[in-house]
Scaffold this motif. Structure first.
Motif, short mmCIF file in Angstrom:
data_model
loop_
_atom_site.label_atom_id
_atom_site.label_comp_id
_atom_site.label_asym_id
_atom_site.label_seq_id
_atom_site.Cartn_x
_atom_site.Cartn_y
_atom_site.Cartn_z
N LYS A 64 38.71 -35.03 40.01
CA LYS A 64 39.17 -35.41 41.36
C LYS A 64 40.46 -34.71 41.78
O LYS A 64 40.64 -34.41 42.95
CB LYS A 64 39.30 -36.93 41.48
CG LYS A 64 40.28 -37.57 40.54
CD LYS A 64 40.31 -39.08 40.69
CE LYS A 64 41.25 -39.66 39.66
NZ LYS A 64 41.31 -41.11 39.70
N GLU A 65 41.35 -34.47 40.82
CA GLU A 65 42.61 -33.81 41.19
C GLU A 65 42.59 -32.33 40.82
O GLU A 65 43.02 -31.48 41.57
CB GLU A 65 43.79 -34.50 40.51
CG GLU A 65 44.14 -35.81 41.20
CD GLU A 65 44.66 -36.86 40.24
OE1 GLU A 65 44.81 -36.56 39.04
OE2 GLU A 65 44.89 -37.99 40.68
N ARG A 66 42.08 -32.06 39.62
CA ARG A 66 41.93 -30.68 39.17
C ARG A 66 40.83 -30.64 38.12
O ARG A 66 40.43 -31.69 37.62
CB ARG A 66 43.25 -30.15 38.63
CG ARG A 66 43.84 -31.00 37.54
CD ARG A 66 45.19 -30.48 37.10
NE ARG A 66 45.43 -30.80 35.72
CZ ARG A 66 45.93 -31.96 35.31
NH1 ARG A 66 46.21 -32.91 36.18
NH2 ARG A 66 46.13 -32.18 34.03
N ASP A 67 40.38 -29.46 37.79
CA ASP A 67 39.28 -29.33 36.84
C ASP A 67 39.81 -29.40 35.41
O ASP A 67 40.22 -28.39 34.83
CB ASP A 67 38.54 -28.01 37.09
CG ASP A 67 37.36 -27.82 36.16
OD1 ASP A 67 37.12 -28.70 35.31
OD2 ASP A 67 36.66 -26.79 36.28
N VAL A 68 39.82 -30.60 34.87
CA VAL A 68 40.38 -30.81 33.54
C VAL A 68 39.55 -30.08 32.48
O VAL A 68 40.09 -29.52 31.53
CB VAL A 68 40.44 -32.33 33.23
CG1 VAL A 68 40.86 -32.59 31.79
CG2 VAL A 68 41.39 -33.02 34.20
N PHE A 69 38.26 -30.07 32.66
CA PHE A 69 37.40 -29.38 31.67
C PHE A 69 37.70 -27.88 31.66
O PHE A 69 37.87 -27.28 30.61
CB PHE A 69 35.91 -29.59 32.01
CG PHE A 69 35.51 -31.04 32.12
CD1 PHE A 69 35.66 -31.89 31.04
CD2 PHE A 69 34.98 -31.53 33.30
CE1 PHE A 69 35.28 -33.22 31.13
CE2 PHE A 69 34.61 -32.86 33.40
CZ PHE A 69 34.76 -33.72 32.32
N GLY A 70 37.74 -27.32 32.86
CA GLY A 70 38.00 -25.88 32.97
C GLY A 70 39.34 -25.51 32.37
O GLY A 70 39.45 -24.51 31.64
N GLU A 71 40.34 -26.34 32.64
CA GLU A 71 41.68 -26.06 32.11
C GLU A 71 41.70 -26.09 30.58
O GLU A 71 42.48 -25.38 29.95
CB GLU A 71 42.69 -27.08 32.64
CG GLU A 71 43.02 -26.85 34.10
CD GLU A 71 43.89 -27.97 34.67
OE1 GLU A 71 44.34 -28.84 33.90
OE2 GLU A 71 44.10 -27.97 35.90
N ALA A 72 40.83 -26.93 30.02
CA ALA A 72 40.78 -27.02 28.56
C ALA A 72 39.80 -26.01 27.98
O ALA A 72 39.55 -26.02 26.77
CB ALA A 72 40.39 -28.44 28.15
N GLY A 73 39.23 -25.18 28.82
CA GLY A 73 38.27 -24.17 28.34
C GLY A 73 36.95 -24.78 27.90
O GLY A 73 36.25 -24.24 27.05
N ILE A 74 36.65 -25.93 28.47
CA ILE A 74 35.41 -26.63 28.08
C ILE A 74 34.38 -26.54 29.19
O ILE A 74 34.70 -26.72 30.37
CB ILE A 74 35.73 -28.13 27.79
CG1 ILE A 74 36.59 -28.24 26.53
CG2 ILE A 74 34.45 -28.95 27.64
CD1 ILE A 74 37.12 -29.63 26.27
N THR A 75 33.14 -26.26 28.80
CA THR A 75 32.05 -26.28 29.77
C THR A 75 31.47 -27.68 29.79
O THR A 75 31.11 -28.23 28.74
CB THR A 75 30.96 -25.28 29.36
OG1 THR A 75 31.54 -23.99 29.31
CG2 THR A 75 29.82 -25.28 30.36
N TYR A 76 31.42 -28.24 30.96
CA TYR A 76 30.84 -29.60 31.09
C TYR A 76 29.35 -29.47 31.38
O TYR A 76 28.96 -28.78 32.32
CB TYR A 76 31.55 -30.35 32.22
CG TYR A 76 30.98 -31.74 32.46
CD1 TYR A 76 31.33 -32.80 31.63
CD2 TYR A 76 30.09 -31.98 33.50
CE1 TYR A 76 30.81 -34.06 31.82
CE2 TYR A 76 29.57 -33.25 33.71
CZ TYR A 76 29.93 -34.28 32.87
OH TYR A 76 29.40 -35.53 33.06
N ALA A 77 28.53 -30.11 30.56
CA ALA A 77 27.08 -30.04 30.78
C ALA A 77 26.52 -31.44 30.81
O ALA A 77 26.74 -32.23 29.89
CB ALA A 77 26.43 -29.25 29.65
N SER A 78 25.80 -31.74 31.87
CA SER A 78 25.25 -33.09 32.01
C SER A 78 23.79 -33.00 32.46
O SER A 78 23.48 -33.19 33.63
CB SER A 78 26.10 -33.87 33.02
OG SER A 78 25.68 -35.21 33.07
N PRO A 79 22.91 -32.71 31.53
CA PRO A 79 21.50 -32.54 31.93
C PRO A 79 20.86 -33.87 32.32
O PRO A 79 21.11 -34.89 31.68
CB PRO A 79 20.85 -31.98 30.66
CG PRO A 79 21.71 -32.44 29.54
CD PRO A 79 23.11 -32.52 30.08
#
Lengths: 511, 422
Positions: free
Chosen positions: B147-162
């Protein structure tokens, strides 16, 4: 296995299964129903009377229904379940007091919508059954109307034949109810003579009831389908509505915050104490409400992309043909709605494109997530934002509603991306009115400011004055009619669009 | 080799999503984090089997810890977006733990939106879909991290929700390939093999667990001892959500059966439901249409079925019902399940409105009450329920019951009851 015949049977709780409702009982039995607005219900009554059913909507929801519902069903239910159960309970209690249980059991059956899916909406009837047990009315008959089958046949005794004429009558009454409701909400805040909209509305609804009552018999199957799709019977009726609507004088220059209502199906549709009368309250707070049409929900249910999941276990021999048929049905549905809109001078809002709602919501909420309104709540909010059709979104969510809470949570992401989107999620418990309205008021204050700024901006930009506009209106009295079509330009507010329309389409800016 | 300028040196390591496709698909170094929440509790083996099949090393499949208030405070604070049931709210802490709490960083956060579940009732009910909140939970929780910033992206994590329908196996390959092909650089054939491996692992685990439950029942039958059935949703196995209530009961010497792993063996089920089928009340032991018409929800269906099994199975003398605060799926089932279970005199205890805080005092008192009733009435309940069934028990010959006094004061039970503070 021979021994099993001698085994004692364990007797325990069983699911409610209604006694048969036979064809012979039809003339003496009244079908009860509810859950929509009085306008929809009255037109639906016409469709049912037309088919020689005795039919009566339940009284509109009242605060007492909440208490009655809470007394008889398991703790923790959502407020639509409690209210609707309580409404049935209070009606039956009153009838039992007057006529006794046996008479009530034989005199009435209750018809309610059954929903596919895991949400509690699909389990409402379990609550009704529990309430019937509590009232000692296990013999009372309650039937489910599946939302996705037009021809379910004469089930359980043949008294209730859910066939094509009945289903089409109900759907057509819903479409007409939606359109008239849309007219009502876009007119009342601007009416010059207070109460005039209400009077004309009642007259129009009675006229539509009459049309449904005298709907011609065109057979049980495809004949009646073809007639409903091709005939001008209902469009003529709606044109008569438009003529009556002509009589309402409005002031398009009133600046109102436009509030789009979304939310859980029952709460957003309801008009009354079940949702704190929030639509009327918003109007009293200088707003114009965009009421949610039931037709959007039906559109969602039949949309081919959305329905893909429903067919995952289908054993059809011709899935492609079925899919094509579904595509055609969806087009016909939208076409019919637009045909009816046209009869009302295209004043009511168009149905949103389901594909667009889906793609707008996609980054935030997967379209195949089932339950409630699914991705539509996010899709509608963004649709309204991008198309500038409202200043704010007021989402009505029942306390502890399972699907709604999820999309409200996901809206945090939407609001993060679109911080200027005014969004008021209102949790409705049924007995916390001040709290709910106060929350709405906070966002509404900002919406009103925006509406005013937008209006002042367009006045400045066009250089028009109220005096000049009034002078134009005096020369063109049609502009003071409720049926005067103001095209949507780049503004959410009605008054701003009206000024822009007069300035640029009617040439007032040059004058 | 490139000269290590400051921007190159300080640049974030590439996440898997950005691994070039021509890197011969070596996924041995890829670490995948899975939040151990909701229906992962009964489908974890599928995900392990799936990931291992595509080359993820076992040690690189990381599940978050059990739910705890500390986890929520440390990793989920400020991430909540709406008030809802605790099993869903708690997911923020699991996401946070996987993003911020790993010594060795994960590359992918895999949080499936499970639409339908494999179920022993499949084919006997209208559908086996999951709760709407459970299904949509990941979308809701994700919002708190974006909501405020892309926490996953900042941590170098790809978020996957199939989005995946595990209850409808023919759909799974397409669903997972569509949603995960870019995340893992998957081919369709590879996905198909992985899905097959996933289901094999899941089926094998489930079968083993059901066999263990049958062994427990066989032991109970052989020794005429009672056991307890936990009627709950899968995530109540999480010690932070179910609050280990069944563990406290087990400590008193009563074997515990979980609804999700009740043995569905034909011989046993036919024996329990023989009379019902003879009478035509149901078509099969897995038919719940006599008690529940809206059989859409997989876990709700199983709860209703479990109540019926408990009412009939002689050695299940007590049912412990767990339900979380604000559970809309459980709400309409409270009265029906209690009425079904109690119809045969089986004990029924409900721990409702479970939330984040463990009401330890209240639980302790109630455990003592349950143990007291179990000790006092189990033998009578078992004898009574056996009278409803044919003598041809598939669990083996049944010994005669011990005299009432001996059972009531059985060593394990008596010892626990007496050692409990009053």
């Amino acid at each position: 296995m021979a021994q099993a015949a001698q085994l004692p049977i364990i007797t325990h709780y069983t699911a409610y299964k209604p006694r048969p409702f036979t064809r012979e009982q039809r003339d003496e039995t009244t079908i009860l129903y509810g859950g929509l607005t009085w306008k929809h219900e009255r037109m639906m009554q016409g469709a049912l009377h037309n088919l020689k059913y005795k039919a009566e909507p339940l009284p509109n929801i009242a605060r007492e229904d909440l208490d009655a519902g809470k007394e008889l069903i398991d703790v923790g239910a959502c407020c639509p379940t409690i209210f609707t159960t309580g409404s049935l309970v209070n009606f039956l209690k009153k009838e039992v007091n007057e006529h006794g249980k046996d008479k009530v059991n034989s005199k009435y059956v209750f018809l309610t919508a059954g929903a596919c899916g895991p949400c509690r909406f699909g389990q409402y009837h379990e609550s009704y059954a529990m309430a019937l047990d509590g009232l000692g009315l296990r013999d009372f008959r309650l039937f489910l109307l599946a939302q996705d089958e037009l021809d379910q046949g004469p089930g359980n005794g043949g008294g209730l034949d859910i066939n094509m004429p009945m289903s089409l009558g109900i759907i057509w009454s819903i479409l007409c109810g939606d359109l008239v409701t849309d007219l009502e909400y876009m007119t009342r805040p601007y009416e010059v003579n207070p109460g005039q909209t209400e009077l004309v509305l009642r007259e129009c609804v009675e006229q539509m009831y009459d049309r449904f009552l005298h709907r011609p018999d065109k057979g049980k199957k495809y004949g009646t389908l073809a007639w409903h799709l091709m005939s001008s019977y209902f469009t003529r009726a709606l044109r008569d509505v438009r003529k009556k609507w002509d009589a309402i004088e409005v002031d398009h220059l009133r600046v109102k915050a436009k509030v789009k209502i979304t939310g859980e199906f029952w709460l957003q549709t309801h008009e009354g104490e079940g949702n704190y009368n929030i639509k009327r309250w918003l109007e009293s707070e200088e707003s114009e409400v965009i009421a949610p049409p039931v037709a959007v929900w039906l559109h969602y249910l039949m949309h081919p992309t959305i329905r893909k999941l429903e067919h995952r276990n289908a054993k059809s021999k011709h899935p492609k043909v079925e899919n094509l048929a579904l595509h055609a049905l969806e087009r016909i549905y939208r076409g019919t709605y637009n045909r009816f809109r046209k009869a009302l001078a295209n004043l009511p809002h168009e149905l949103p494109d389901q594909e667009e709602l889906k793609s707008l919501a996609e980054p935030f909420y997967h379209f195949e997530l089932r339950g409630g309104e699914g991705h539509m709540l996010i899709g509608k909010a963004l649709h309204s934002y991008h198309h500038k059709t409202a200043h704010m979104i007021c989402e009505l969510s029942p306390y502890s509603c399972m699907p709604n809470t999820m999309s409200i949570g996901s809206m945090a992401n939407v609001v993060g991306k679109y911080p200027d989107l005014l969004y008021a999620p209102i949790e409705v418990k049924g007995d916390a009115e001040v709290h709910a309205l106060s929350r709405c008021q906070m966002i509404l204050t900002e919406a009103k400011k925006r509406a005013q700024a937008e209006f002042e901006g367009v006045m400045d930009k066009t250089g028009l004055t109220e005096k000049a506009i009034r002078a134009y209106e005096d020369k063109h009295p049609e502009t003071r009619k409720a049926t005067y079509y103001v095209p949507h330009r780049a503004y959410a507010g009605g008054a701003a669009n009206y000024v822009a329309h007069l300035a640029y389409d009617k040439g007032l800016a040059r004058a | 080799m490139r000269f290590p300028t400051l921007p190159i040196w300080s640049a974030k390591k590439r996440s898997v999503a950005s691994v070039p496709k021509d890197k011969n698909k070596d996924r041995s170094q890829v670490r995948v984090g899975i939040p151990k929440v909701l229906n992962i509790w009964t489908t974890h083996q599928f995900w392990v089997g799936f990931l291992k099949s595509i080359g993820i090393e076992s040690e690189n499949i990381v599940f978050s810890s059990d739910t705890s208030e500390e986890q929520g405070r440390e990793f989920g604070k400020g991430r909540g977006t709406v008030d809802c049931c605790y099993p869903v709210k708690a997911i923020s802490g699991h996401y946070g733990e996987l993003v911020f709490g790993q010594k060795k960083k994960i590359n992918i956060l895999l949080s499936p939106m499970i639409h339908s579940l494999p179920s022993v009732l499949h084919g006997h009910v209208v559908d086996t879909v999951t709760c709407t909140r459970v299904m949509a939970g990941p979308e809701n929780i994700k919002a708190g991290f974006l909501k405020e910033r892309d926490v996953f992206g900042e941590a170098g994590i790809t978020y996957a929700s199939p989005f995946v329908s595990l209850g409808d196996r023919h759909m799974v390959t397409e669903q997972l390939h569509t949603s995960l092909k870019d995340v893992f650089n998957l081919e369709l054939e590879e996905t198909e093999r992985a899905v097959k491996a996933g289901f094999e692992a899941l089926d094998s685990f489930t079968e083993k667990a059901r066999k263990q439950s049958r062994d427990i029942l066989t032991w109970c039958a052989k020794n005429q001892k009672p056991c307890i059935l936990v009627l709950a949703r899968p995530y109540h196995m999480d010690t932070g959500i179910g609050h280990e209530i069944e563990g406290d009961l087990q400590a008193h010497g009563y074997p515990i059966l979980w609804l999700q792993y009740l043995p569905g063996d034909e011989d046993l089920m036919n024996w329990l439901f023989e009379a019902d089928m003879q009478m035509g009340r149901i078509k099969s032991p897995f038919d719940i249409s006599d008690v529940w018409m809206s059989s859409y929800s997989s876990n709700t269906n199983e709860i209703m079925w479990g109540a019926k099994v408990a009412a009939r199975c002689p050695w299940i003398t007590c049912v412990v019902r767990l339900s979380s605060y604000e559970c809309g799926m459980d709400q309409p089932t409270y009265t029906p399940t209690q009425k079904i279970v109690e119809a045969t005199g089986t004990l029924f205890f409900k721990f409702g409105d479970l939330d984040s805080t463990k009401p330890a005092g209240g639980i302790k008192i109630r455990i003592e009450t349950i143990v007291h009733y179990l000790a006092k009435y189990s033998q009578k309940i078992m004898q009574q329920k056996l009278e409803w069934l044919s003598p041809n028990c598939p669990l083996g010959p049944l010994p005669a019951f011990a005299p009432p006094d001996a059972v009531q004061e059985g060593p394990a039970v008596a010892q626990q009851v007496h050692s409990s503070p009053s």
